[in-house]
Design a protein around this motif. Structure first.
Motif, short mmCIF file in Angstrom:
data_model
loop_
_atom_site.label_atom_id
_atom_site.label_comp_id
_atom_site.label_asym_id
_atom_site.label_seq_id
_atom_site.Cartn_x
_atom_site.Cartn_y
_atom_site.Cartn_z
N ALA A 293 43.39 31.20 36.70
CA ALA A 293 44.13 32.14 35.85
C ALA A 293 44.34 33.47 36.57
CB ALA A 293 43.38 32.36 34.54
N ALA A 294 43.31 33.95 37.27
CA ALA A 294 43.44 35.21 38.00
C ALA A 294 44.47 35.09 39.11
CB ALA A 294 42.08 35.62 38.58
N ALA A 295 44.49 33.94 39.78
CA ALA A 295 45.46 33.73 40.86
C ALA A 295 46.89 33.71 40.32
CB ALA A 295 45.15 32.41 41.59
N VAL A 296 47.07 33.07 39.16
CA VAL A 296 48.40 33.04 38.54
C VAL A 296 48.85 34.46 38.19
CG1 VAL A 296 49.70 32.30 36.50
CG2 VAL A 296 48.16 30.69 37.65
N ARG A 297 47.96 35.23 37.57
CA ARG A 297 48.29 36.62 37.22
C ARG A 297 48.67 37.41 38.46
NH1 ARG A 297 43.74 36.24 33.83
NH2 ARG A 297 42.45 37.27 35.42
N ALA A 298 47.89 37.23 39.51
CA ALA A 298 48.11 38.00 40.74
C ALA A 298 49.46 37.67 41.37
CB ALA A 298 46.98 37.72 41.73
N LEU A 299 49.78 36.40 41.47
CA LEU A 299 51.04 36.00 42.10
C LEU A 299 52.24 36.48 41.30
CD1 LEU A 299 49.95 32.44 43.24
CD2 LEU A 299 50.57 34.35 44.75
N ALA A 300 52.09 36.49 39.97
CA ALA A 300 53.18 37.00 39.13
C ALA A 300 53.33 38.51 39.30
CB ALA A 300 52.91 36.65 37.67
N ARG A 301 52.20 39.20 39.34
CA ARG A 301 52.23 40.65 39.48
C ARG A 301 52.81 41.06 40.85
NH1 ARG A 301 46.76 44.05 38.57
NH2 ARG A 301 47.66 45.15 36.81
N LEU A 302 52.45 40.31 41.88
CA LEU A 302 52.92 40.63 43.23
C LEU A 302 54.33 40.10 43.49
CD1 LEU A 302 49.63 39.87 45.21
CD2 LEU A 302 50.62 42.14 44.77
N ASP B 147 30.30 33.07 43.38
CA ASP B 147 30.37 33.33 41.95
C ASP B 147 31.84 33.35 41.50
OD1 ASP B 147 30.62 34.79 39.43
OD2 ASP B 147 28.53 35.35 39.69
N GLU B 148 32.18 32.47 40.55
CA GLU B 148 33.59 32.38 40.12
C GLU B 148 34.08 33.66 39.45
OE1 GLU B 148 31.15 30.65 36.71
OE2 GLU B 148 31.11 30.61 38.90
N SER B 149 33.20 34.39 38.77
CA SER B 149 33.61 35.64 38.12
C SER B 149 33.99 36.68 39.17
CB SER B 149 32.49 36.18 37.23
OG SER B 149 32.23 35.28 36.18
N ILE B 150 33.24 36.71 40.25
CA ILE B 150 33.54 37.66 41.33
C ILE B 150 34.84 37.26 42.03
CG2 ILE B 150 32.77 38.49 43.59
CD1 ILE B 150 29.92 38.48 42.50
N ARG B 151 35.03 35.95 42.26
CA ARG B 151 36.29 35.50 42.88
C ARG B 151 37.48 35.94 42.04
NH1 ARG B 151 33.44 30.65 43.32
NH2 ARG B 151 34.84 29.43 42.00
N ALA B 152 37.38 35.73 40.72
CA ALA B 152 38.49 36.09 39.83
C ALA B 152 38.73 37.59 39.83
CB ALA B 152 38.19 35.60 38.41
N ALA B 153 37.66 38.38 39.77
CA ALA B 153 37.80 39.84 39.75
C ALA B 153 38.39 40.34 41.06
CB ALA B 153 36.45 40.49 39.49
N ALA B 154 38.04 39.70 42.18
CA ALA B 154 38.58 40.11 43.47
C ALA B 154 40.08 39.85 43.53
CB ALA B 154 37.86 39.36 44.59
N LEU B 155 40.51 38.70 43.01
CA LEU B 155 41.95 38.38 43.00
C LEU B 155 42.71 39.38 42.14
CD1 LEU B 155 41.73 34.48 42.66
CD2 LEU B 155 42.16 35.81 44.73
N ASP B 156 42.13 39.74 40.99
CA ASP B 156 42.77 40.74 40.12
C ASP B 156 42.88 42.09 40.84
OD1 ASP B 156 43.38 39.26 37.84
OD2 ASP B 156 41.37 39.46 37.03
N ALA B 157 41.80 42.47 41.54
CA ALA B 157 41.80 43.76 42.24
C ALA B 157 42.85 43.78 43.34
CB ALA B 157 40.41 44.03 42.82
N LEU B 158 42.97 42.69 44.09
CA LEU B 158 43.95 42.64 45.18
C LEU B 158 45.37 42.78 44.66
CD1 LEU B 158 42.34 39.81 47.33
CD2 LEU B 158 42.58 42.21 47.98
N SER B 159 45.65 42.17 43.52
CA SER B 159 47.00 42.31 42.97
C SER B 159 47.22 43.71 42.42
CB SER B 159 47.24 41.26 41.88
OG SER B 159 46.42 41.48 40.75
N ALA B 160 46.17 44.31 41.86
CA ALA B 160 46.30 45.66 41.30
C ALA B 160 46.61 46.69 42.38
CB ALA B 160 45.03 46.05 40.56
N ILE B 161 46.03 46.49 43.57
CA ILE B 161 46.29 47.46 44.65
C ILE B 161 47.55 47.10 45.43
CG2 ILE B 161 43.86 48.04 44.85
CD1 ILE B 161 43.61 46.34 47.27
N GLY B 162 48.24 46.03 45.00
CA GLY B 162 49.52 45.67 45.61
C GLY B 162 49.40 45.03 46.98
#
Length: 289
Positions: free
Chosen positions: A207-216, A171-186
């Motif tokens: 988009a989630a991957a881009v956000r995560a890489l920028a955040r990390l 599920d693409e929504s779950i993949r995106a949410a997982a990437l966001d969560a991983l970046s949020a927990i550092g």
């Protein structure tokens, strides 16, 4: 010259008669901190009108009536979305640890706003008390997205392995949410997963991957990120512009320059802002144009 508290007996009598607008009366009594009105206000929790049920909850929260928590908890299953949403908030304010399982169950609600409110309420509890229930829900389809939102808000690093496993969920929504969560927990060790997701066929995941890489702040991903400046989705291009401005790579100014002519006005605006941030003075004339 009368004290406003002198109106309390009349307000109580009005509420006992169930006026056309009981909610205004309930909130007035709550704001006045009137005594012995909790049971009267609790009657509003079963009112036929959804907004009266909401006002009854708000009044009980204002009165800090913790004994009312059990009655409020029943509204977590209300037929009205807006009532369930408010009930999630009220339970978090009034209830003890007993509410955690009910709030976690609410993460499987059909409505995203209800899931979000339940996740926010779970933030009021110690992470170690919430983590076991969230871990269990990560294996159950309907609750996975809500559980990931809660993990993101709580920054539960103890569940990083379980979250990583969801980065390639069907599920693409779950993949995106997982990437966001991983970046949020550092979780910087998840960077390879994030880079791989830049090639995902779904824009929401890219988009989630881009956000995560920028955040990390994964500087080694600069070149991989820059390739998405040409993404077919304008929202992904915009996110990438912001990301490469935070994590610049060699030659990034030259790769941003063409976006000043992008067909999307917001992309052009963000490109100009990024070039200014990067102090690309050689692009000044193009930015002015």
């Amino acid at each position: 010259g009368l004290s406003i508290r002198d109106a309390i007996p009349d307000l109580i009598r009005s509420l006992q008669k169930r006026p056309a607008d009981p909610c205004g009366t309930m909130m007035a009594l709550a704001e006045l901190q009137a005594k012995d009105v909790v049971k009267l206000i609790e009657r509003g929790l079963t009112d036929a009108e959804a907004y009266d049920r909401i006002e009854a909850m708000d009044a009980l929260v204002l009165l800090e009536s913790r004994p009312s928590a059990v009655s409020v908890r029943n509204l977590l299953k209300d037929s009205a979305i807006v009532v369930r949403e408010h009930a999630a908030f009220a339970v978090g304010q009034l209830d003890g640890d007993e509410a955690i399982p009910a709030l976690i169950d609410l993460l499987a609600d059909d409505d995203e706003s209800v899931q979000r409110e339940a996740a926010l309420s779970l933030c009021l509890y110690p992470p170690e008390k919430v983590a076991p229930g969230l871990k269990e829900r990560l294996g159950k389809g309907a609750a996975v997205l809500g559980a990931l939102r809660a993990i993101t808000l709580l920054r539960l690093s103890s569940l990083r392995e379980e979250v990583r496993a969801l980065a390639d969920d069907p599920d693409e929504s779950i993949r995106a949410a997982a990437l966001d969560a991983l970046s949020a927990i550092g979780d910087r060790e998840s960077a390879p997963l994030q880079v791989a997701a830049l090639e995902d066929s779904f824009a929401v995941v890219r988009a989630a991957a881009v956000r995560a890489l920028a955040r990390l702040r994964v500087r080694s991903a600069g070149d991989a990120l820059a390739r998405l400046l040409e993404d077919k989705d304008p929202d992904v291009r915009r996110l990438t512009i912001r990301a490469v401005a935070q994590v610049p790579s060699d030659g990034i100014v030259d790769r941003l320059r063409p976006l000043l002519q992008d067909r999307d006005a917001f992309v052009r605006t963000d490109a100009a802002g990024a070039l200014v941030l990067l102090k690309a003075t050689g692009c000044l004339d193009e930015i002015v144009r």
